[in-house]
Structures are given as structure tokens and as C-alpha cells.
Scaffold this active site. Structure first.
Site, PDB file in Angstrom:
ATOM      1  N   LYS A  45      -3.054 -12.970   2.842  1.00 20.79           N
ATOM      2  CA  LYS A  45      -4.351 -12.995   3.519  1.00 20.79           C
ATOM      3  C   LYS A  45      -5.483 -12.584   2.576  1.00 20.79           C
ATOM      4  O   LYS A  45      -6.500 -13.268   2.479  1.00 20.79           O
ATOM      5  CB  LYS A  45      -4.345 -12.056   4.740  1.00 20.79           C
ATOM      6  N   ARG A  79      -5.371  -7.148  15.210  1.00 20.21           N
ATOM      7  CA  ARG A  79      -3.950  -6.880  15.013  1.00 20.21           C
ATOM      8  C   ARG A  79      -3.254  -6.518  16.305  1.00 20.21           C
ATOM      9  O   ARG A  79      -2.042  -6.299  16.286  1.00 20.21           O
ATOM     10  CB  ARG A  79      -3.800  -5.717  14.038  1.00 20.21           C
ATOM     11  N   ARG A 107       2.667  -5.787  -5.677  1.00 18.70           N
ATOM     12  CA  ARG A 107       1.203  -5.960  -5.562  1.00 18.70           C
ATOM     13  C   ARG A 107       0.421  -4.875  -6.302  1.00 18.70           C
ATOM     14  O   ARG A 107       0.745  -3.702  -6.238  1.00 18.70           O
ATOM     15  CB  ARG A 107       0.834  -5.924  -4.073  1.00 18.70           C
ATOM     16  N   ARG A 142      -2.177   0.719  -7.427  1.00 11.90           N
ATOM     17  CA  ARG A 142      -1.213   0.300  -6.396  1.00 11.90           C
ATOM     18  C   ARG A 142      -1.463   1.110  -5.144  1.00 11.90           C
ATOM     19  O   ARG A 142      -1.843   2.285  -5.225  1.00 11.90           O
ATOM     20  CB  ARG A 142       0.225   0.543  -6.882  1.00 11.90           C
ATOM     21  N   ARG A 178       5.947  -1.800   8.727  1.00  9.18           N
ATOM     22  CA  ARG A 178       4.756  -2.659   8.895  1.00  9.18           C
ATOM     23  C   ARG A 178       5.145  -4.027   9.451  1.00  9.18           C
ATOM     24  O   ARG A 178       4.410  -4.599  10.252  1.00  9.18           O
ATOM     25  CB  ARG A 178       4.014  -2.757   7.563  1.00  9.18           C
TER      26      ARG A 178
HETATM   27  P1  ADP Z   1      -1.828  -9.647   2.432  1.00  9.68           P
HETATM   28  O1  ADP Z   1      -3.316  -9.419   2.287  1.00  9.68           O
HETATM   29  O2  ADP Z   1      -1.509 -10.695   3.447  1.00  9.68           O
HETATM   30  O3  ADP Z   1      -1.070  -8.392   2.664  1.00  9.68           O
HETATM   31  P2  ADP Z   1      -1.927 -10.278  -0.441  1.00  9.68           P
HETATM   32  O4  ADP Z   1      -2.930 -11.379  -0.527  1.00  9.68           O
HETATM   33  O5  ADP Z   1      -2.349  -8.942  -0.888  1.00  9.68           O
HETATM   34  O6  ADP Z   1      -1.284 -10.241   1.039  1.00  9.68           O
HETATM   35  O7  ADP Z   1      -0.622 -10.755  -1.269  1.00  9.68           O
HETATM   36  C1  ADP Z   1       0.489  -9.867  -1.435  1.00  9.68           C
HETATM   37  C2  ADP Z   1       0.989  -9.971  -2.857  1.00  9.68           C
HETATM   38  O8  ADP Z   1       1.619 -11.246  -3.050  1.00  9.68           O
HETATM   39  C3  ADP Z   1      -0.081  -9.868  -3.928  1.00  9.68           C
HETATM   40  O9  ADP Z   1       0.462  -9.177  -5.052  1.00  9.68           O
HETATM   41  C4  ADP Z   1      -0.406 -11.326  -4.282  1.00  9.68           C
HETATM   42  O10 ADP Z   1      -0.807 -11.454  -5.655  1.00  9.68           O
HETATM   43  C5  ADP Z   1       0.934 -12.021  -4.043  1.00  9.68           C
HETATM   44  N1  ADP Z   1       0.775 -13.373  -3.453  1.00  9.68           N
HETATM   45  C6  ADP Z   1      -0.188 -13.810  -2.613  1.00  9.68           C
HETATM   46  N2  ADP Z   1       0.024 -15.100  -2.260  1.00  9.68           N
HETATM   47  C7  ADP Z   1       1.178 -15.488  -2.876  1.00  9.68           C
HETATM   48  C8  ADP Z   1       1.937 -16.713  -2.906  1.00  9.68           C
HETATM   49  N3  ADP Z   1       1.560 -17.802  -2.226  1.00  9.68           N
HETATM   50  N4  ADP Z   1       3.062 -16.729  -3.664  1.00  9.68           N
HETATM   51  C9  ADP Z   1       3.474 -15.627  -4.361  1.00  9.68           C
HETATM   52  N5  ADP Z   1       2.799 -14.453  -4.367  1.00  9.68           N
HETATM   53  C10 ADP Z   1       1.669 -14.371  -3.639  1.00  9.68           C
HETATM   54  P1  ADP Z   2      -1.582  -5.658   4.571  1.00 11.06           P
HETATM   55  O1  ADP Z   2      -2.583  -6.495   3.828  1.00 11.06           O
HETATM   56  O2  ADP Z   2      -0.454  -5.280   3.702  1.00 11.06           O
HETATM   57  O3  ADP Z   2      -1.207  -6.279   5.874  1.00 11.06           O
HETATM   58  P2  ADP Z   2      -3.760  -3.911   5.341  1.00 11.06           P
HETATM   59  O4  ADP Z   2      -4.499  -3.537   4.125  1.00 11.06           O
HETATM   60  O5  ADP Z   2      -4.341  -4.994   6.195  1.00 11.06           O
HETATM   61  O6  ADP Z   2      -2.260  -4.273   4.914  1.00 11.06           O
HETATM   62  O7  ADP Z   2      -3.524  -2.648   6.269  1.00 11.06           O
HETATM   63  C1  ADP Z   2      -3.007  -1.450   5.762  1.00 11.06           C
HETATM   64  C2  ADP Z   2      -2.784  -0.469   6.915  1.00 11.06           C
HETATM   65  O8  ADP Z   2      -4.049  -0.167   7.525  1.00 11.06           O
HETATM   66  C3  ADP Z   2      -1.920  -0.988   8.046  1.00 11.06           C
HETATM   67  O9  ADP Z   2      -0.536  -0.762   7.800  1.00 11.06           O
HETATM   68  C4  ADP Z   2      -2.431  -0.168   9.240  1.00 11.06           C
HETATM   69  O10 ADP Z   2      -1.938   1.147   9.218  1.00 11.06           O
HETATM   70  C5  ADP Z   2      -3.927  -0.094   8.954  1.00 11.06           C
HETATM   71  N1  ADP Z   2      -4.704  -1.211   9.543  1.00 11.06           N
HETATM   72  C6  ADP Z   2      -5.392  -2.186   8.881  1.00 11.06           C
HETATM   73  N2  ADP Z   2      -5.999  -3.011   9.746  1.00 11.06           N
HETATM   74  C7  ADP Z   2      -5.679  -2.561  10.995  1.00 11.06           C
HETATM   75  C8  ADP Z   2      -5.988  -2.996  12.316  1.00 11.06           C
HETATM   76  N3  ADP Z   2      -6.753  -4.089  12.540  1.00 11.06           N
HETATM   77  N4  ADP Z   2      -5.486  -2.279  13.365  1.00 11.06           N
HETATM   78  C9  ADP Z   2      -4.718  -1.185  13.162  1.00 11.06           C
HETATM   79  N5  ADP Z   2      -4.381  -0.740  11.948  1.00 11.06           N
HETATM   80  C10 ADP Z   2      -4.862  -1.398  10.870  1.00 11.06           C
END
Ligand code: ADP
Ligand code: ADP
Ligand code: ZN
Length: 226
Positions: A21, A96, A135, A168, A180
Site C-alpha cells: 500500500k 481498517r 522492509r 526499520r 497484524r
Molecule cells: P504496506 O504499506 O502495505 O504495509 P509496503 O508498501 O511498505 O506495504 O511494502 C512492504 C515491503 O515490501 C516493503 O519493503 C516494499 O519495498 C516491499 N514491496 C512492496 N511491493 C512489493 C512487490 N510487489 N513485490 C515485492 N516486494 C514489494
Molecule cells: P502496515 O503498513 O504494515 O499495514 P501501518 O503503518 O498501516 O502498517 O500501521 C501500523 C500500526 O498502526 C498498525 O498495526 C496499528 O496498530 C496502527 N494503525 C494504523 N492505522 C490504523 C487504523 N486505521 N486503525 C487502527 N490502527 C491503525
């Protein structure tokens, strides 16, 4: 008259942790001039700043649970009130829960806005542990990287800003990813049906290459904002 003349785009990216995302939201920001609004980033900033909301959210985030709707909605409303969001937003990690989705509908209705599309990024849970564990982001500009899947062109040097310091997240470890993912399936996955029922749901295959997904998402965004 075209809708874009009067209505800002509101895009939602739905998907479990690691779905891509944030990576895709940043690419869409650049391409379409929209603003990424990540509640995770806003909550981490609140934790770092030591605000009351941040102090309440900290331990929940560390355990991989969801922060209360009340806290998240207050943070989201404040951010949506800032003028840069007028051109349109990409909601990353929000809503969410069904309660957040209903509150978003009310907030948008107040402003004469509506959801352009809610895009579900379809991925395999099993692959998300490796995505999240590898990541890291550039400290200078926030660009996201991955130990195996998205390395900078020159090792240790950010492609975007040339920075050499990376960070990180404390919650990006194999232990919290399970919690999660469980929270995602229990509370967030039902939103796929919620948006399907409102005729705004789209989905993309999130298991492909980053650029291929960006092309598909870009096509959807161009279509729904035309
Ligand atoms: P989210 O915001 O949904 O948690 P991220 O965009 O941070 O996910 O992506 C999670 C990790 O995976 C990051 O380290 C990113 O560089 C990597 N990543 C994102 N998209 C892809 C993909 N299509 N294939 C492989 N790795 C990816
Ligand atoms: P990821 O990209 O790996 O899904 P986020 O950065 O979006 O993680 O979220 C990290 C943490 O922040 C979540 O595990 C949760 O604890 C909290 N969080 C983020 N967005 C929300 C939301 N919309 N509602 C509740 N908790 C949230
Ligand atoms: Zn950088």
C-alpha cells in the site's frame, strides 16, 4: 461538466501489512499529484512526538493490535482538514474497521465528497512475513526499500535523495506480523464486501512486480478520476 472540476479524488488502498500500500501510494502521489494519507505514519509521528494520542497508541502498535477508532478518527480528521488534501487523497491503512468506514462516509458527505474507488490489493498471507521483515525506509525522504525485493541502485544510498541512513519499524518483526494479519482478517477484510456493496470496489493482484502493479493501479486511478 466533469466531476473532477468540483470533486477531489478519494482513493482507498486496502490490504494486509506488507501488501504494498505505502509503496504504491507514494508512486500514485507523484504521478497524479494526490496526497498519501497513512494513519500508520500519522500514529508513528504521534508516538514520536509523545502526544496523548501517541502515548495511548504506542503499546497497541507494538503488539500488532488496532488502535481505537476514536484516536485514529481524531488524527484522520485533523489531517483531512489541511489544505494540501484538497486535490485528492490516497488513504493508506485507513479505514481498517467497519466503524472507521462509516465515520469516513459521514466525514466525506459533510464535505460533499465521495469515494472514487476502494482498491483491494490481493496477496498471499504467507508472503507477507518476508515482505514486512525486510522492509526499511530512508531516514531522509521516507522512500521505502526491501532487503531482497527493492534495493537501491547503489548499495546503501537512497535512489531519491542520496541519503545513507535507513530505519526499520519496531513492529516489523515476524512475531507481530502474525497478530497484524489476524487483525486484518478479523476487522479489515470485511470492508471488501462493504465497498463492493457500494459499487466502488476494485482489486489488483498484489503479488506481481512493483512496476506492473503501479501500471494497473494507475489505469484504475486515471479511469475513476477522469
Ligand atoms: P504496506 O504499506 O502495505 O504495509 P509496503 O508498501 O511498505 O506495504 O511494502 C512492504 C515491503 O515490501 C516493503 O519493503 C516494499 O519495498 C516491499 N514491496 C512492496 N511491493 C512489493 C512487490 N510487489 N513485490 C515485492 N516486494 C514489494
Ligand atoms: P502496515 O503498513 O504494515 O499495514 P501501518 O503503518 O498501516 O502498517 O500501521 C501500523 C500500526 O498502526 C498498525 O498495526 C496499528 O496498530 C496502527 N494503525 C494504523 N492505522 C490504523 C487504523 N486505521 N486503525 C487502527 N490502527 C491503525
Ligand atoms: Zn531518501
Amino acid at each position: 461538466m466533469s466531476e473532477t472540476m468540483t470533486h477531489a479524488a478519494v482513493l482507498i488502498l486496502l490490504g494486509p501489512p506488507g501488501a504494498g500500500k505505502g509503496t504504491q501510494a507514494r508512486m500514485l502521489e507523484e504521478r497524479f499529484g494526490l496526497v498519501q494519507l497513512s494513519t500508520g505514519d500519522l500514529l508513528r509521528a504521534a508516538v514520536a512526538a509523545g502526544t496523548a494520542a501517541g502515548m495511548a497508541a504506542k503499546s497497541v502498535m507494538e503488539s500488532g493490535g488496532l488502535v481505537s477508532d476514536e484516536i485514529v478518527l481524531a488524527i484522520l480528521r485533523d489531517r483531512m482538514a489541511e489544505p494540501d488534501t484538497a486535490k485528492g487523497v490516497i488513504l493508506d491503512g485507513f479505514p481498517r474497521t467497519p466503524g472507521q468506514a462509516e465515520a469516513l462516509d459521514a466525514l466525506l458527505a459533510d464535505q460533499g465528497l465521495k469515494i472514487s474507488a476502494a482498491i483491494s490489493m490481493e496477496v498471499d498471507d504467507a508472503a507477507m512475513v518476508e515482505r514486512v521483515s525486510g522492509r526499511h525506509t530512508c531516514e531522509g525522504c521516507g522512500e521505502g526499500y526491501h532487503d531482497s525485493f527493492k534495493q537501491p541502485a547503489q548499495a546503501g544510498r537512497c535512489d531519491k535523495c542520496g541519503g545513507t541512513a535507513f530505519k526499520r519499524r519496531a513492529d516489523d518483526n515476524a512475531e507481530t506480523v502474525g497478530a497484524r494479519l489476524t487483525a486484518y482478517h478479523a476487522s479489515t477484510a470485511p470492508l471488501i464486501a462493504y465497498y463492493a456493496a457500494r459499487d466502488v470496489l476494485r482489486s489488483v493482484d498484489g503479488m506481481g512486480a512493483i512496476d506492473a502493479i503501479a501500471a494497473e493501479l494507475g489505469g484504475i486511478v486515471a479511469e475513476v478520476t477522469a
